[in-house]
Design a protein around this motif. Structure first.
Motif, PDB file in Angstrom:
ATOM      1  N   ARG A   1      -8.624  -5.761  -5.762  1.00 11.97           N
ATOM      2  CA  ARG A   1      -8.686  -6.297  -4.540  1.00 11.97           C
ATOM      3  C   ARG A   1      -9.650  -5.493  -3.222  1.00 11.97           C
ATOM      4  O   ARG A   1      -8.848  -4.752  -3.525  1.00 11.97           O
ATOM      5  CB  ARG A   1      -7.276  -6.543  -3.954  1.00 11.97           C
ATOM      6  CG  ARG A   1      -7.769  -7.456  -2.918  1.00 11.97           C
ATOM      7  CD  ARG A   1      -7.938  -8.259  -2.229  1.00 11.97           C
ATOM      8  NE  ARG A   1      -7.512  -9.678  -3.632  1.00 11.97           N
ATOM      9  CZ  ARG A   1      -8.233 -10.711  -4.237  1.00 11.97           C
ATOM     10  NH1 ARG A   1      -9.253 -10.560  -3.193  1.00 11.97           N
ATOM     11  NH2 ARG A   1      -7.730 -11.458  -4.945  1.00 11.97           N
TER      12      ARG A   1
ATOM     13  N   SER B   1     -11.190  -3.848  -0.033  1.00 14.12           N
ATOM     14  CA  SER B   1      -9.520  -3.468   1.023  1.00 14.12           C
ATOM     15  C   SER B   1     -10.262  -2.951   1.806  1.00 14.12           C
ATOM     16  O   SER B   1     -11.164  -2.124   1.185  1.00 14.12           O
ATOM     17  CB  SER B   1      -8.149  -3.642   0.906  1.00 14.12           C
ATOM     18  OG  SER B   1      -8.248  -2.294  -0.227  1.00 14.12           O
TER      19      SER B   1
ATOM     20  N   GLY C   1      -1.256 -12.464  -0.962  1.00 15.84           N
ATOM     21  CA  GLY C   1      -1.529 -11.263   0.830  1.00 15.84           C
ATOM     22  C   GLY C   1      -0.632 -11.028   0.312  1.00 15.84           C
ATOM     23  O   GLY C   1      -0.028  -9.133  -0.290  1.00 15.84           O
TER      24      GLY C   1
ATOM     25  N   PRO D   1      -3.555 -10.194   4.759  1.00 18.13           N
ATOM     26  CA  PRO D   1      -4.721 -10.465   3.980  1.00 18.13           C
ATOM     27  C   PRO D   1      -6.200 -11.672   4.992  1.00 18.13           C
ATOM     28  O   PRO D   1      -5.384 -12.217   5.803  1.00 18.13           O
ATOM     29  CB  PRO D   1      -3.705 -11.768   2.916  1.00 18.13           C
ATOM     30  CG  PRO D   1      -2.958 -11.613   4.048  1.00 18.13           C
ATOM     31  CD  PRO D   1      -2.890 -10.609   4.998  1.00 18.13           C
TER      32      PRO D   1
END
Lengths: 458, 458
Positions: free
Chosen positions: B41, B43, B80, B118
Motif C-alpha cells: 500500500r 502512503s 483503511g 485512507p
C-alpha cells in the motif's frame, strides 16, 4: 331600516324634555338680547343646543359673540372676555377664563354651563381667522339638513357616549357632536351608519359636498362641508375609530340596550391595586407634579409626549414597560408606567465600533482596557462589545433623577417638573382617591364591545 | 522587512530541533516502508511535518494511505481502518476510530499522535472524491514554494496560536496551517502579511493562481491553488478574521514578544464564578447531557444550533439573554446562558388580529372574553391585545421542560437529550472542574489584542 322598540325606548329617555328646551331657549334669548341691547354686540347660539341635537341633561350652552373681522386679535380677546364678564355680572354667576386657540369665558349662570366665546363674524368659511370662527358655519350647515334625522343624531350621540368614543378633546380622541351629525346625514340614519361603519377601514374618506381639495393622513376623513381643507374627524385616533367599528359590528350582530347605557365608572381601592399587581407580578410607578395652568387640550398632548420620552428612557435603561398612561387632574397630573422589571442587573453591554474601523477601534480599546469593565472589549459580529456597569439599576432611582428633564418632554410639563419637582410613587402607593377611577380603567382595560359583552354576561 | 531581534528569538524557540525532525522522519519512514512492504500500500506524509513548517513540540504526524479511485467507498473505509490497525499492532500503540468525512484511525505510537487516513490516489485535484483526497495536493503545492519562507510560516503559526485564532476546526473557526502558509507565500513574508492584514476588510479575496471560478460568501476568501472551487479560509469566522486584523494592527503598532507567548489558560474556581455573578447581577444556567459519539466537527455546530434555538425560546418567553456559549467535553456537553432576568412576571401580552379583520376579530374576542384574562382584549394601534398568564415564570422551569425538544436542535444533540435527559444547573452550581477554564474564558472574555495589552500592563 326601521327603528327597533328598544331604540324607541332609548329615545324616550335621551330626547330633551320640553321644559329643558324651553329653559335653555329662555336663558340664551336673554343673554343674546342683553348683549345686543346693552353692548350692541350681535351673538348667536351654536353647538347642539342650536341644532336641536343635544341629549337630555346636557346643559352646555355655547354663545358666540360676533366681532368685525378687522378687529386686532388682542382686542378681540380683551373685548370678548370683558363682554363675557359683563354677562356674568349682569345675570349673576361664576366664571373661569380659559384658553383654546384664543381666550374665552366658561361661565356658570343659573344651572347652566355656558361658554361665552368671542369670534370674527366672517361672511365665508374661507375667511376664518381661527377655528372658533368656523363654528357658526357648522351650525348654519346642519340646521336646515338635520330635520328628519334628529332622533338618529341623538341615538348616535348616546351610542358613542356609552361606548366611550364621544368627544373630540385630546383625552378622548373620539367623535365630536358635529361629526356624529354629519355621519348620520351622510348615511341617512343611525342604523344605516352602524351597518356601514361595521365594515370601515382606516383610510376611509367621506366627502358630503364632493369638494375635497387635498389629501389627509388621519384614519378617518370626513371633509368639512363648510371648508374643503378641513377634516372634521381629524381628532379621531385610529384606536377610537377601531373601537367604533367594533361597537358597530357588535351592535349589528346583537343589538341591545347595553350599547346605550352609561355606567358610572368603576373605581379601585388601594387594596384592589395591590391585588391586581400581585396577580400580574408587575410593578407600578407614577410620577406626579402640579398641573400646568392650561386647558386639557394643551396639556394632555404634552403629557403624552412626556410619557413617551420617559418610556423610551426606561426601555433604553433596561426597564421593560408593559403599558403606560397619563391623567390630568385639577391640581396634579400623573404619568404612570407598569414595568415588567423594576430592577436590572449592574452589567450592561455597550456596542462599540466595527473592528475594521482602525481609528475608532483603537480609541475604543484604549479607553476600555483602562476602565476595568466587567468583560471585554471582545468581538461579536465584527464589532467591539464591552460589558460595563449601569448607572441605574433601580427604576425608582431613574424616575427620581433629573435625567428625566433631558428627554423631549412637553414644554409646560418640563417647566412644572423643573420648578416644582415631582413625586415618584410605587405600586399600591400610586393610589389615591383622585386616581381610583383612572387606576381601575388601567387594570380593567378593555375595548368597549368587550366591556358590554362582559356586562351582558354578568 | 527585516526580522527584528525578538522575532529571531521567537524563531529560536519555535523551530523544531534537529532531533525532533529526525525522530519524526524515522518513525514516518518506518510506517511508510511497513505499509508498502507488508501490504503493498503506497502512503505519504502530509501536513506540516511533510512541509517542514511545524512548530517545536507539535508531535502530529499525518500519514495518508493511497487507494485506487475505483475502490468503493465502503471498501476504502474498511480496508483503511484495517490497515491502520495493522500499523498499530505492528509498532505497538493505541488507536481510536474517528469519523470526519469518512473514517480514519487516530493512533498513539511511541510518543507521537498519528492520524492514519485512507484516501483515493487521484491524478488531479479535480477528481477528488472527498476532502481528504485533496490534502496530498496541498502538500505537493507547498513544498517547492515554501523554501525561503519556512521561518515566516513558523512565525505566523506561533502568532495565530498565541492569539487563539489557529485551527480550522468548528470550535476555533480560525486559520488552518495550510492557510497560514498560503498567506505567507502570497504576501512574501510574515511582516508583509501582518502589515497588509491590519487593513483587511471582510470580503477580502486572495487568489494566488488567478483561477477563481465562482464567488464565495465567506468573510475571507483564499482560493485554493489546487482547486479553484474551494475557499481555503471557508472555516474562518468573521469574528476570528476580525481578531486577526486586530492582532495584526496591534502588533504592527507595538510589536512584542507577548504576541507569540502561549499562556496556559486561566481557570475559575467555584467561588470565582459566584463572585463574578454577584458583580454582574446576572444568573447563569447550564444544561448538560452526554456528548453524542461523534467528532467535534460534527457535534460543535449542532451544539451551536441547539444553543441558538434555546436562546430564541428563552427570549420569546421573556427571559433576556446576555450571552451564551457551549462546550463539548469527552463525556458531557454543556450549553450555557447568562440571563439578565431569570424570572418574569405572570402577565404577558398576546397580540391579536386587526380590529378591522371582522371574522378573526370576532373569534378572538369571543375566545378571550370567556377566558378571564388579566386585562383586555383592548385595542392598541388598531389591533387587539390581551394580557394573559404565562406558562413559565422561572427560567429553570422552562429549561427543564421537554418544550426544549420542540425547538430546532441539532440532530444528535436532540437524540442525546431525548434519550438521556439533561441536567439544569444554576449560578455557582454550573461550575465543575471540567468547566473551570470554559467559565473563566466566558467571564473574562476579551479580544486577543485586549488580552495581550492587559498582560503587558500587569
Amino acid at each position: 331600516m326601521s327603528r327597533s322598540p328598544f331604540e324607541e325606548d332609548i329615545l324616550s329617555r335621551v330626547r330633551p324634555t320640553p321644559e329643558e328646551v324651553e329653559h335653555l331657549r329662555t336663558i340664551s334669548d336673554r343673554i343674546i338680547a342683553y348683549l345686543m341691547e346693552c353692548h350692541r354686540r350681535p351673538s348667536m347660539v351654536v353647538g347642539s343646543v342650536a341644532r336641536g341635537t343635544f341629549v337630555r341633561g346636557d346643559r352646555d350652552l355655547d354663545i358666540f359673540m360676533l366681532f368685525p373681522p378687522d378687529l386686532p386679535r388682542d382686542d378681540l380677546a380683551r373685548e370678548g372676555i370683558g363682554l363675557g364678564r359683563a354677562v356674568v355680572d349682569y345675570f349673576g354667576g361664576t366664571a373661569v377664563e380659559k384658553y383654546a386657540e384664543h381666550p374665552y369665558l366658561n361661565a356658570r349662570i343659573f344651572d347652566l354651563d355656558i361658554d361665552l366665546v368671542p369670534c370674527y363674524h366672517v361672511v365665508s368659511a374661507r375667511e376664518i381667522q381661527s377655528a372658533v370662527d368656523r363654528t357658526p358655519f357648522h351650525t348654519r350647515y346642519i340646521i336646515p339638513r338635520i330635520a328628519g334625522f334628529v332622533d338618529d343624531a341623538l341615538l348616535m350621540k348616546q351610542f358613542t357616549k356609552a361606548g366611550g368614543v364621544y368627544g373630540s378633546d385630546h383625552m378622548t380622541e373620539g367623535f365630536s357632536g358635529y361629526l356624529c351629525e354629519l355621519l348620520v346625514l351622510y348615511y341617512g340614519g343611525f342604523n344605516q351608519l352602524i351597518s356601514k361603519a361595521a365594515c370601515w377601514r382606516p383610510g376611509m374618506v367621506i366627502d358630503l359636498e364632493n369638494h375635497m381639495q387635498r389629501s389627509f393622513s388621519e384614519p378617518l376623513v370626513v371633509v368639512d362641508p363648510t371648508d374643503p381643507n378641513r377634516n372634521v374627524a381629524a381628532a379621531l385616533s385610529l384606536d377610537q375609530m377601531c373601537a367604533f367599528i367594533e361597537l358597530a359590528r357588535a351592535y349589528e350582530s346583537e343589538p341591545s340596550d347595553a350599547f346605550f347605557t352609561i355606567h358610572s365608572p368603576v373605581s379601585f381601592t388601594r387594596s384592589q391595586v395591590r391585588l391586581a399587581l400581585a396577580e400580574r407580578g408587575t410593578s407600578l410607578y407614577t410620577i406626579s407634579f402640579p398641573t400646568p395652568p392650561y386647558v386639557p387640550d394643551t396639556i394632555v398632548p404634552q403629557l403624552r409626549k412626556s410619557m413617551e420620552a420617559i418610556r423610551e428612557l426606561l426601555e433604553r435603561m433596561g426597564f421593560s414597560v408593559n403599558r403606560n398612561d397619563c391623567w390630568m387632574g385639577e391640581d396634579r397630573s400623573v404619568i404612570l408606567f407598569e414595568l415588567f422589571n423594576d430592577t436590572v442587573p449592574p452589567v450592561v453591554r455597550h456596542i462599540g465600533p466595527p473592528v475594521t474601523n482602525g481609528d475608532n477601534a483603537g480609541r475604543f480599546i484604549r479607553k476600555y482596557v483602562e476602565k476595568n469593565p466587567l468583560s471585554g472589549p471582545f468581538i461579536e459580529n465584527g464589532r467591539y462589545i464591552v460589558e460595563i456597569r449601569r448607572s441605574y439599576t433601580e427604576a425608582v432611582a431613574l424616575l427620581s433623577s433629573t435625567i428625566l428633564l433631558d428627554g423631549s418632554l412637553g414644554k409646560h410639563v418640563r417647566k412644572a417638573m423643573a420648578e416644582h419637582g415631582w413625586e415618584v410613587a410605587r405600586d399600591a402607593d400610586c393610589w389615591n382617591e383622585d386616581l381610583s377611577v383612572f387606576l381601575a380603567s388601567f387594570f380593567e382595560r378593555s375595548s368597549p364591545a368587550v366591556r358590554i359583552m362582559r356586562m351582558g354576561g354578568e
